[in-house]
Design a protein around this motif. Structure first.
Motif, mmCIF file in Angstrom:
data_model
loop_
_atom_site.group_PDB
_atom_site.id
_atom_site.type_symbol
_atom_site.label_atom_id
_atom_site.label_comp_id
_atom_site.label_asym_id
_atom_site.label_seq_id
_atom_site.Cartn_x
_atom_site.Cartn_y
_atom_site.Cartn_z
ATOM 1 N N VAL A 287 -14.534 29.771 -14.708
ATOM 2 C CA VAL A 287 -15.369 30.684 -13.923
ATOM 3 C C VAL A 287 -15.973 29.891 -12.773
ATOM 4 C CG1 VAL A 287 -17.410 32.164 -13.941
ATOM 5 C CG2 VAL A 287 -15.859 32.132 -15.924
ATOM 6 N N VAL A 288 -15.749 30.348 -11.551
ATOM 7 C CA VAL A 288 -16.192 29.640 -10.349
ATOM 8 C C VAL A 288 -17.222 30.506 -9.635
ATOM 9 C CG1 VAL A 288 -15.472 28.458 -8.246
ATOM 10 C CG2 VAL A 288 -13.867 28.675 -10.169
ATOM 11 N N SER A 289 -18.370 29.945 -9.357
ATOM 12 C CA SER A 289 -19.407 30.681 -8.627
ATOM 13 C C SER A 289 -19.192 30.538 -7.123
ATOM 14 C CB SER A 289 -20.794 30.169 -9.028
ATOM 15 O OG SER A 289 -20.982 28.834 -8.604
ATOM 16 N N PRO A 290 -19.963 31.254 -6.305
ATOM 17 C CA PRO A 290 -19.706 31.262 -4.852
ATOM 18 C C PRO A 290 -19.931 29.914 -4.184
ATOM 19 C CG PRO A 290 -21.038 33.153 -5.507
ATOM 20 C CD PRO A 290 -20.989 32.247 -6.686
ATOM 21 N N VAL A 291 -19.144 29.671 -3.134
ATOM 22 C CA VAL A 291 -19.392 28.522 -2.271
ATOM 23 C C VAL A 291 -20.641 28.801 -1.440
ATOM 24 C CG1 VAL A 291 -16.925 27.987 -2.191
ATOM 25 C CG2 VAL A 291 -17.959 29.350 -0.352
ATOM 26 N N PHE A 292 -21.113 27.774 -0.763
ATOM 27 C CA PHE A 292 -22.331 27.901 0.035
ATOM 28 C C PHE A 292 -22.096 28.839 1.218
ATOM 29 C CE2 PHE A 292 -25.221 26.351 3.413
ATOM 30 C CZ PHE A 292 -26.433 26.492 2.752
ATOM 31 N N CYS A 293 -23.003 29.804 1.383
ATOM 32 C CA CYS A 293 -22.929 30.781 2.469
ATOM 33 C C CYS A 293 -24.360 31.144 2.860
ATOM 34 C CB CYS A 293 -22.143 32.014 2.025
ATOM 35 S SG CYS A 293 -22.001 33.290 3.290
ATOM 36 N N ASP A 345 -18.749 29.513 -28.476
ATOM 37 C CA ASP A 345 -17.666 30.082 -29.286
ATOM 38 C C ASP A 345 -16.313 30.030 -28.591
ATOM 39 O OD1 ASP A 345 -19.457 30.912 -31.398
ATOM 40 O OD2 ASP A 345 -20.112 32.523 -30.058
ATOM 41 N N ASP A 346 -16.290 29.510 -27.391
ATOM 42 C CA ASP A 346 -15.054 29.492 -26.590
ATOM 43 C C ASP A 346 -14.950 28.138 -25.889
ATOM 44 O OD1 ASP A 346 -12.899 29.912 -24.934
ATOM 45 O OD2 ASP A 346 -13.616 31.797 -24.083
ATOM 46 N N PRO A 347 -14.427 27.132 -26.591
ATOM 47 C CA PRO A 347 -14.395 25.787 -26.012
ATOM 48 C C PRO A 347 -13.474 25.650 -24.804
ATOM 49 C CG PRO A 347 -13.165 25.851 -28.070
ATOM 50 C CD PRO A 347 -13.877 27.173 -27.949
ATOM 51 N N ASN A 348 -12.620 26.646 -24.561
ATOM 52 C CA ASN A 348 -11.717 26.586 -23.410
ATOM 53 C C ASN A 348 -12.255 27.336 -22.195
ATOM 54 O OD1 ASN A 348 -9.628 25.038 -24.657
ATOM 55 N ND2 ASN A 348 -9.072 26.854 -25.841
ATOM 56 N N LEU A 349 -13.513 27.755 -22.274
ATOM 57 C CA LEU A 349 -14.169 28.391 -21.135
ATOM 58 C C LEU A 349 -14.965 27.342 -20.374
ATOM 59 C CD1 LEU A 349 -15.003 31.008 -19.594
ATOM 60 C CD2 LEU A 349 -16.954 31.145 -21.166
ATOM 61 N N HIS A 350 -14.823 27.339 -19.056
ATOM 62 C CA HIS A 350 -15.463 26.314 -18.231
ATOM 63 C C HIS A 350 -16.136 26.967 -17.021
ATOM 64 C CE1 HIS A 350 -13.049 23.326 -20.471
ATOM 65 N NE2 HIS A 350 -12.089 24.232 -20.370
ATOM 66 N N TYR A 351 -17.104 26.258 -16.456
ATOM 67 C CA TYR A 351 -17.841 26.753 -15.288
ATOM 68 C C TYR A 351 -17.784 25.712 -14.188
ATOM 69 C CZ TYR A 351 -21.787 27.990 -12.269
ATOM 70 O OH TYR A 351 -22.568 28.300 -11.180
ATOM 71 N N LEU A 352 -17.617 26.185 -12.947
ATOM 72 C CA LEU A 352 -17.619 25.309 -11.775
ATOM 73 C C LEU A 352 -18.527 25.918 -10.723
ATOM 74 C CD1 LEU A 352 -16.421 22.853 -10.249
ATOM 75 C CD2 LEU A 352 -14.587 24.362 -9.461
ATOM 76 N N ASP A 353 -19.542 25.182 -10.326
ATOM 77 C CA ASP A 353 -20.433 25.618 -9.248
ATOM 78 C C ASP A 353 -19.666 25.549 -7.931
ATOM 79 O OD1 ASP A 353 -22.410 25.705 -7.148
ATOM 80 O OD2 ASP A 353 -23.930 25.162 -8.621
ATOM 81 N N GLY A 354 -19.557 26.691 -7.246
ATOM 82 C CA GLY A 354 -18.784 26.742 -6.018
ATOM 83 C C GLY A 354 -19.269 25.804 -4.934
#
Length: 402
Positions: A287-293, A345-354
Motif C-alpha cells: 500500500v503506497v500513500s500519496p507523494v508530496f503535493c 494478521d497479514d505478514p505479506n502486507l506492507h506500507y510505503l510512504d509516498g
C-alpha cells in the motif's frame, strides 16, 4: 535503425516492395490488457474487464481505462521491418493547445530500438465547464519500424499511454509467433494519473514502466487518471487477475475529487484490501500513500483545473479547517494506521510512504509543472526509487517473493 511514420487513409497498404505477412492481432500477442473489444476498425485493448465497465457511469473513467498505459504487443520474429496500422483517439480540452501525438516504442530483446507517432486519428474534445465530450472522427495511420536485425528476437511495441489505440493490422516481412512464458513475476499495480503516466513523455517512461523494467517483472498497470477511487469493481478486477506482486497507490484522487469524508475512507480501504486478499491471500501486497503535493498536503479538494497561458494548472479549493474532509496528510496517517493494524494478521502486507518516492526536497528540485503531476524527470526519479525500495534486496518485492 530507422523509424518512419506513414499516414494512410485506409488500414490496408499496397504497392510496397516488401512481401508483407499480416498477423492477426489477438490476445496471445498482447500484454498488459485485461480485456479486448472487437470494434469496426480492429481490436481495442481495455484495462478493465467488461463486467467492470458495465458498473461505472463515468465517461472519463471509460476514456482512461481504454488508454493503454503499460499495454504492449509482444512477439518473436526474424522480421527486419514491421508495420502497425492503428486508429488513435486523442484527448483535447476545450481552449487548450492540441495534444502532442502519442509515442509508440519499439523494444528488441528488452532494449529500446525505435520510436514513432501517428498523426490524425479521432479527437475527443472535452469541455471542462460542462463535462461534455464530443468525438471528431479522423483517419487511421501506420507506424513503421525498419532496419531490424534478421536474427530471431523478442519484439515489444509499447502503445501510447495517453491516447486510446485501436489496433487495426500488424504486418511483418517474416513470420510472427507468440513469445513463450518468460517465467518472470507479474506485478499488478493500481493508482491515479501519476501511475497512468501523466506528463511522462513516452510509454516506457511512466514511473511504473520504469520500475518494472528495472525490477525484471511483467507489468499490468491499472493506473487510471482521476480514478483511483477505491471502486469495488476495480478491486474485483484485481482480485480476479493472476499476479505475483500487487500494489495500490491510494489518496490523491480521493482528495482532488472530494469524493468521501474521513468516516467513509477507512472502511473503504479495508473493503478494497479484503477483496484483493480474496483472490491473492498471500501475495506481497504494498500500500503506497500519496507523494508530496503542496496544494493538497493540508487543504482538501475539490481541485480546479485552469489554463495559465494555455498550460493546465491545478489548485485546491476546499476548506482546510474542516477536519472531516480528506487531505494528503490525513490519508497518510490513516493508511499507516490501517496497514499496521492489518499486518498483525497479514505478514505479506506492507506500507510505503509516498514521500519516500517524491518528497518536499524533490519538489524543490523538480517542481510539479501543473502543481499536481511530475514531469518526465520526476517520473524517472519515482520509478528509480520505487524499484530500489520495492524490488531491492530489502524490499517487499525482492527476488524470490511471490
Amino acid at each position: 535503425m530507422n523509424t518512419q511514420l506513414d499516414d494512410v487513409p485506409e488500414p490496408e497498404r499496397a504497392g510496397t516492395a516488401t512481401d508483407w505477412i499480416t498477423t492477426p492481432i489477438e490476445p496471445r500477442i498482447l500484454r498488459g490488457a485485461l480485456d479486448v473489444e472487437r470494434t469496426a476498425h480492429g481490436l481495442l485493448p481495455h484495462r478493465l474487464p467488461a463486467r467492470a465497465r458495465k458498473q461505472f457511469p463515468d465517461p472519463f473513467l471509460a476514456m482512461m481505462e481504454a488508454q493503454p498505459s503499460g499495454v504492449r504487443l509482444a512477439f518473436r520474429t526474424r522480421a527486419t521491418a514491421l508495420e502497425l496500422d492503428v486508429l488513435p483517439t486523442k484527448r483535447l480540452y476545450q481552449g487548450a493547445p492540441a495534444p502532442l501525438d502519442g509515442v509508440y516504442e519499439l523494444l528488441v530483446d528488452g532494449r529500446p530500438s525505435g520510436r514513432a507517432s501517428v498523426t490524425g486519428g479521432n479527437v475527443r474534445v472535452i469541455d471542462l465547464t460542462t463535462g461534455s465530450m464530443e468525438t471528431r472522427p479522423g483517419p487511421p495511420g501506420t507506424v513503421r519500424f525498419t532496419g531490424l536485425s534478421a536474427d530471431a528476437k523478442d519484439v515489444e511495441i509499447w502503445l501510447p499511454h495517453n491516447e486510446t489505440t485501436e489496433l487495426v493490422a500488424l504486418r511483418t516481412d517474416a513470420p510472427v509467433e507468440a513469445v513463450p512464458d518468460s517465467g518472470r513475476r507479474v506485478w499488478l499495480h493500481h493508482g491515479s494519473s501519476l501511475s497512468h503516466g501523466s506528463n511522462a513523455d513516452r510509454p516506457t517512461a511512466t514511473w511504473p514502466a520504469l520500475a518494472a523494467l528495472r525490477g525484471g517483472v511483467e507489468l499490468i498497470n491499472l493506473g487510471f487518471g482521476g480514478n483511483a477511487l477505491l471502486d469495488p469493481f476495480t478491486a474485483r478486477a484485481m482480485r480476479d487477475t493472476p499476479a505475483d506482486l500487487i500494489s495500490v497507490k491510494i489518496g490523491i484522487n480521493l482528495v482532488n475529487t472530494d469524493l468521501m469524508r474521513l468516516r467513509a475512507f477507512a472502511p473503504a480501504v479495508h473493503g478494497f484490501l479484503d477483496t484483493l486478499r480474496e483472490g491473492h491471500p498471500t501475495a506481497p501486497l504494498l500500500v503506497v500513500s500519496p507523494v508530496f503535493c503542496p496544494i493538497h498536503e493540508d487543504t482538501p479538494g475539490p481541485a480546479a483545473m485552469e489554463f495559465d497561458g494555455q498550460k493546465p494548472r491545478f489548485r485546491a479549493t476546499g476548506d482546510p479547517s474542516d477536519r472531516t474532509r480528506l487531505t494528503l496528510n490525513i490519508i497518510r496517517d490513516e493508511l499507516s494506521r490501517i496497514t499496521g493494524l492489518r499486518a498483525a494478521d497479514d505478514p505479506n502486507l506492507h506500507y510505503l510512504d509516498g514521500r519516500s518516492l517524491y518528497g518536499e526536497p524533490d519538489f524543490a528540485e523538480l517542481p510539479l509543472p501543473d502543481e499536481l503531476h511530475p514531469d518526465p524527470a520526476g517520473h524517472r526519479r519515482i520509478g528509480e526509487r520505487f524499484a530500489e525500495l520495492a524490488f531491492g534486496d530489502a524490499g517487499p518485492f525482492a527476488a524470490g517473493s511471490r
